[in-house]
Every structure is written in structure tokens, then in C-alpha cells.
Design a protein around this motif. Structure first.
Motif, PDB file in Angstrom:
ATOM      1  N   ALA A   1       0.835  -1.199   0.000  1.00  0.00           N
ATOM      2  CA  ALA A   1       0.000   0.000   0.000  1.00  0.00           C
ATOM      3  C   ALA A   1       0.869   1.247   0.000  1.00  0.00           C
TER       4      ALA A   1
ATOM      5  N   ALA B   1       2.146   1.667  -3.401  1.00  0.00           N
ATOM      6  CA  ALA B   1       1.092   2.127  -4.304  1.00  0.00           C
ATOM      7  C   ALA B   1       0.817   3.605  -4.098  1.00  0.00           C
TER       8      ALA B   1
ATOM      9  N   SER C   1       3.632   5.548  -5.950  1.00  0.00           N
ATOM     10  CA  SER C   1       3.642   5.532  -7.410  1.00  0.00           C
ATOM     11  C   SER C   1       2.227   5.488  -7.970  1.00  0.00           C
ATOM     12  N   GLY C   2       1.275   5.799  -7.131  1.00  0.00           N
ATOM     13  CA  GLY C   2      -0.116   5.699  -7.537  1.00  0.00           C
ATOM     14  C   GLY C   2      -0.456   6.651  -8.665  1.00  0.00           C
ATOM     15  N   PRO C   3      -1.511   6.324  -9.413  1.00  0.00           N
ATOM     16  CA  PRO C   3      -1.873   7.150 -10.557  1.00  0.00           C
ATOM     17  C   PRO C   3      -2.365   8.530 -10.109  1.00  0.00           C
TER      18      PRO C   3
ATOM     19  N   GLY D   1      -6.810  12.402 -13.185  1.00  0.00           N
ATOM     20  CA  GLY D   1      -6.948  13.156 -14.421  1.00  0.00           C
ATOM     21  C   GLY D   1      -6.193  12.592 -15.563  1.00  0.00           C
TER      22      GLY D   1
ATOM     23  N   LEU E   1      -5.783  -1.032  -4.494  1.00  0.00           N
ATOM     24  CA  LEU E   1      -4.630  -1.908  -4.702  1.00  0.00           C
ATOM     25  C   LEU E   1      -4.727  -2.617  -6.049  1.00  0.00           C
TER      26      LEU E   1
ATOM     27  N   SER F   1      -3.870  -0.230  -9.008  1.00  0.00           N
ATOM     28  CA  SER F   1      -2.463  -0.004  -9.292  1.00  0.00           C
ATOM     29  C   SER F   1      -1.830  -1.275  -9.841  1.00  0.00           C
TER      30      SER F   1
ATOM     31  N   LEU G   1      -2.632  -1.446 -13.638  1.00  0.00           N
ATOM     32  CA  LEU G   1      -1.769  -0.545 -14.428  1.00  0.00           C
ATOM     33  C   LEU G   1      -0.354  -1.108 -14.540  1.00  0.00           C
ATOM     34  N   GLN G   2       0.173  -1.604 -13.415  1.00  0.00           N
ATOM     35  CA  GLN G   2       1.541  -2.134 -13.448  1.00  0.00           C
ATOM     36  C   GLN G   2       1.638  -3.359 -14.350  1.00  0.00           C
TER      37      GLN G   2
ATOM     38  N   ARG H   1      -7.849   6.476 -16.320  1.00  0.00           N
ATOM     39  CA  ARG H   1      -6.779   5.545 -16.641  1.00  0.00           C
ATOM     40  C   ARG H   1      -7.301   4.341 -17.415  1.00  0.00           C
TER      41      ARG H   1
ATOM     42  N   ARG I   1      -1.060   7.792 -19.576  1.00  0.00           N
ATOM     43  CA  ARG I   1      -2.250   8.574 -19.854  1.00  0.00           C
ATOM     44  C   ARG I   1      -2.223   9.066 -21.295  1.00  0.00           C
TER      45      ARG I   1
END
Lengths: 265, 175
Positions: free
Chosen positions: A254, A257, A260-262, A265, B31, B34, B37-38, B83, B100
Motif C-alpha cells: 500500500a 502504491a 507511485s499511484g496514478p 486526471g 490496490l 495499481s 496498471l503495473q 486511466r 495517460r
């Protein structure tokens, strides 16, 4: 004492009283002085001891625990005040405050994953990771001490023992006996089910179901409907029986995350 | 391409059931988002087949797979974050923007500048799988995603697009 008659008798009585008082104060002063002397000798001895073994106390968790036991035996609390001679001699006050902050951080980081409950060894590992490899080692005793200091703040930090294992609870609220029993039933495998719990505790299915539902609402239990036989399992991330230290690893994930979380936007 | 290292929670069975309690579910979905995406970035996956048996959604070792409802919930969350984007109303296929759209647009601009392609004309097909883009970030990008990036650049006045016979033949002139 017989009171003499007339003025002379009264004056005599007053004089006697004064003499008693003077004598009494003399004694008091003497014993006070003796106590002061004893105390200062004790203090300087302790300070000397603390200074002499400062490095050992700070570096060696086992020695530190022994030191605390000794202090408890002679009735002094080296953590009582940041301004105490202990703080100045050992830098102790800061040590445990710092550790306390790390304990709080570790608990908060994993709270949404384990419902605010962590096994003591898992917390110790999380704290050690936060301190980095170069920091002096921390023992369970230190973490327990830091948690006891945190209790003063009333944030609901507490130690609970379930099935012989120590857990740190970081959210206010009681674990009643039923919930305790449920955690105990899940301890070995990291999960339990309504039927398993009812059988283990000798309860009706309804009572087991209520207890597990309540634990789920509190975030302590996670439901799992994917078992091959279709029976709903309740997993407890705070239990290490789930194959290693689930909550801890999750907390690390966590944290990763979050970094490096998104971005939105 | 090295094998993808799944995070710990991928081995923890309850993560494969959408949690009934909101706070827990939010954390769980975050969780998974992410991870999606990874994973897609690692495997260069642009389109996720929601019904598929991708190792992303299925862990054979612990005998668990994420159900449809949970998959849709996760991708819905990614979509609100910009995303991901559903490709159909039935929510069976989903574009995943592990970069993006504006980042892909940036990659196009970078490519045009590096290769001095201002004023030249290319098709979307050439941009995503032509010889020119081999070895660049653009190679293999899904045409849908590329088209969105080009529309963005067009809105910024950096390119002009021309309709082709098929979507893949969308032409683009770099300005």
C-alpha cells in the motif's frame, strides 16, 4: 502532662511545647538531610551507572529490558519525564517518543488493511523497516513500552492477547469475548467460517455468523467467496497464520502504491 | 521481458472477493487498480478482455479468480480516474491507459521531433506498427489509444487528421 496552675504554669506549658517543636524539627531536619544525602548518592550512582552503560543501554535491546526491570524494582520510571535525569543521561525520553511516532505511523499505514490490529512481531518488523537498517535495533519490549506511553494520549492504542499471542490494537473499541474467540479459532489457518467457528466454540450458527459479520464491519475480517466448496471464509489479515505476515506485506504494498499511484486526471 | 512479480495480496484469497464493507473495499479496489496498471505496463497490454483468464485476474496457485462484478468495479474505478475506458456498453473490453492519453500524445510529439517529421503525413497504422516506430515507445500501441492521443494533439493545433477508409487508415499531418 499535668497543667500547672496560674501564669507560671501557662508559660511553662508554652515553653515545653516550643522545646518539643524545636527538638522535633531538629530530628526532621536530620532525617531529611540524611534522606537527601542518600538520594543524591543514589542519584549520582545511578547517573554514573547510566553514563557508564549508556552505549550498552541504547544499543542492546536485552540489556535495555534488564535496565528497565531494575528501574521498576527500585521504583523509578526512567521514562517519566523528558526532563528527568534519565532523559539527559540516556536520551531516553526522546527515544521512546520517536519510537511511539513510528509505531503510530506503522499502525496507521496498515489500518485500512488489517482493521487496526497487528501482531506484535509484525509491528516490530514494520517499525524496524521504518527506522532503516542503520538504526539501533528495537526489541518487542521497547515497542510495548512505547505503546504504553501512547495510551496517555487516549488514541485507543492497546495491547491485547489472543490465544497466547500479543496484538496491538490501534483503533478504539472493545474486542468482546466472542470476537476474541473468533480470532482464536482463525489463528492457526488465518481464516475461519461460520460452521468452523460454531463447531470450535460450541456456538449456534447464528452467534458465529453475528460475530464474523461484526468483525467484517470493523475491517478486521475480509470475506472470501472463492473457496472451491462455495463456503464463505473469513480471513483475518492481522493473523500471521495466513502464510507469513499478510498485513505487513500489504502495508508495504500500500505504501508503494501510494508513492507511485496514478495521479488523478 | 522478465516475468511479472505479483504483489503479496495477489496470493491472499479474500482479495479475489469484492469486500462488502466500503472502507475495506475502497482499499482493495485501489490496490487492484495499481496492480492492473503495473501489469498492463509490464506486459504492454492495451486492451483487457474482462472475461478472459489473464493471470492478472486468476491465481491458479491459491485457486481463486476475480469475478466479473469485481473486475468491472476495478476497471470502473480506473475509468473514473481517466486511466481506462470501456470499449463497449456491455463492459467486456476495456482500454487501459497505463500511460495517460496526454503522455502518449507527448510520445508522438517526441517521435515527430526526433525524426524530423514535421509537415509529413502518416497513418495511425504506420505510427503504431510501421518500420519508422520500431524500437520507439510508440511501437505496438493500440490504434484506439493512438487515435485518442492524436485527437488531443489536434485539439491543441499540433496535428491535423484525415479520415481514411478504415479507422486504422486515419491519416495525420504533423504541423
Amino acid at each position: 502532662m499535668r497543667r500547672g496552675p496560674g501564669i507560671a504554669g501557662l508559660q511553662h506549658a508554652v515553653r515545653t511545647k516550643e522545646q518539643y517543636k524545636v527538638a522535633g524539627e531538629e530530628v526532621k531536619k536530620n532525617s531529611l538531610q540524611a534522606m537527601h544525602e542518600q538520594l543524591s548518592a543514589f542519584r549520582s550512582n545511578l547517573e554514573e551507572f547510566a553514563r557508564k552503560y549508556r552505549a550498552d543501554v541504547r544499543r542492546d535491546p536485552v540489556f535495555r529490558a534488564q535496565f528497565h526491570t531494575m528501574c521498576a524494582n527500585i521504583g523509578v520510571d526512567p521514562l517519566a519525564s523528558n526532563k528527568s535525569l534519565w532523559a539527559s543521561a540516556l536520551g531516553f525520553g526522546d527515544y521512546y517518543y520517536e519510537l511511539g511516532v513510528q509505531v503510530v505511523e506503522a499502525c496507521l499505514a496498515s489500518r485500512s488493511l488489517n482493521g487496526g490490529m497487528m501482531e506484535l512481531p509484525a509491528l516490530l518488523r514494520a517499525v524496524s523497516r521504518r527506522r532503516g537498517g542503520a538504526a539501533e535495533p528495537v526489541s518487542e519490549d521497547d515497542v510495548v513500552r512505547a505503546i504504553k506511553k501512547l495510551r496517555v494520549l487516549g488514541g485507543g492504542f492497546d495491547l491485547v492477547t489472543i490465544g497466547g499471542r500479543a496484538y496491538v490494537r490501534s483503533v478504539p473499541g472493545e474486542l468482546n469475548l466472542d470476537k476474541n474467540r473468533a480470532l482464536e479459532a482463525a489463528q492457526a489457518r488465518g481464516y475461519t467460517s461460520v460452521a468452523d467457528l460454531a463447531a470450535a466454540a460450541g456456538w449456534s450458527a447464528g452467534r458465529a455468523d453475528d460475530t464474523l459479520q461484526a468483525l467484517t464491519r470493523e475491517g478486521l475480517a475480509w470475506v472470501d467467496d472463492g473457496a472451491p466448496d462455495g463456503v464463505r471464509l473469513y480471513w483475518f489479515p492481522c493473523l500471521s497464520g495466513a502464510g507469513g505476515s499478510a498485513a505487513e506485506e500489504q502495508a508495504a504494498a500500500a505504501a508503494g502504491a501510494a508513492e507511485s499511484g496514478p495521479a488523478p486526471g | 521481458m522478465g516475468s511479472f512479480a505479483f504483489p503479496y495480496f495477489h496470493n491472499y484469497p479474500p482479495y479475489f472477493t469484492l469486500q462488502p464493507v466500503k472502507e475495506t473495499r475502497d482499499k482493495q479496489v485501489a490496490l487492484w487498480c495499481s496492480l492492473v496498471l503495473q501489469y498492463c505496463q509490464h506486459t504492454k497490454t492495451f486492451v483487457l478482455d474482462v472475461q478472459g483468464d489473464s493471470p492478472l485476474f486468476v491465481n491458479k496457485v491459491i485457486n481463486r479468480k476475480l469475478n466479473q462484478e469485481a473486475r468491472v468495479a476495478i476497471l470502473d474505478e480506473l475509468a473514473t480516474q481517466g486511466r481506462a475506458e470501456w470499449m463497449d456498453k456491455g463492459k467486456t473490453r476495456c482500454l487501459v491507459y497505463w500511460r495517460r492519453v496526454d503522455e502518449w500524445a507527448g510520445a508522438v510529439t517526441e517521435f515527430v521531433r526526433t525524426f524530423g517529421l514535421s509537415d509529413s503525413v502518416m497513418t495511425v497504422d504506420e505510427l503504431s506498427s510501421g518500420d519508422d516506430v520500431r524500437g520507439t515507445d510508440l511501437y505496438g500501441v493500440h490504434p484506439e489509444i493512438l487515435t485518442r492521443a492524436l485527437k488531443l494533439l489536434e485539439a491543441q493545433g499540433k496535428v491535423r487528421t484525415f479520415k481514411g477508409a478504415t479507422p486504422e487508415e486515419l491519416g495525420v499531418k504533423f504541423i
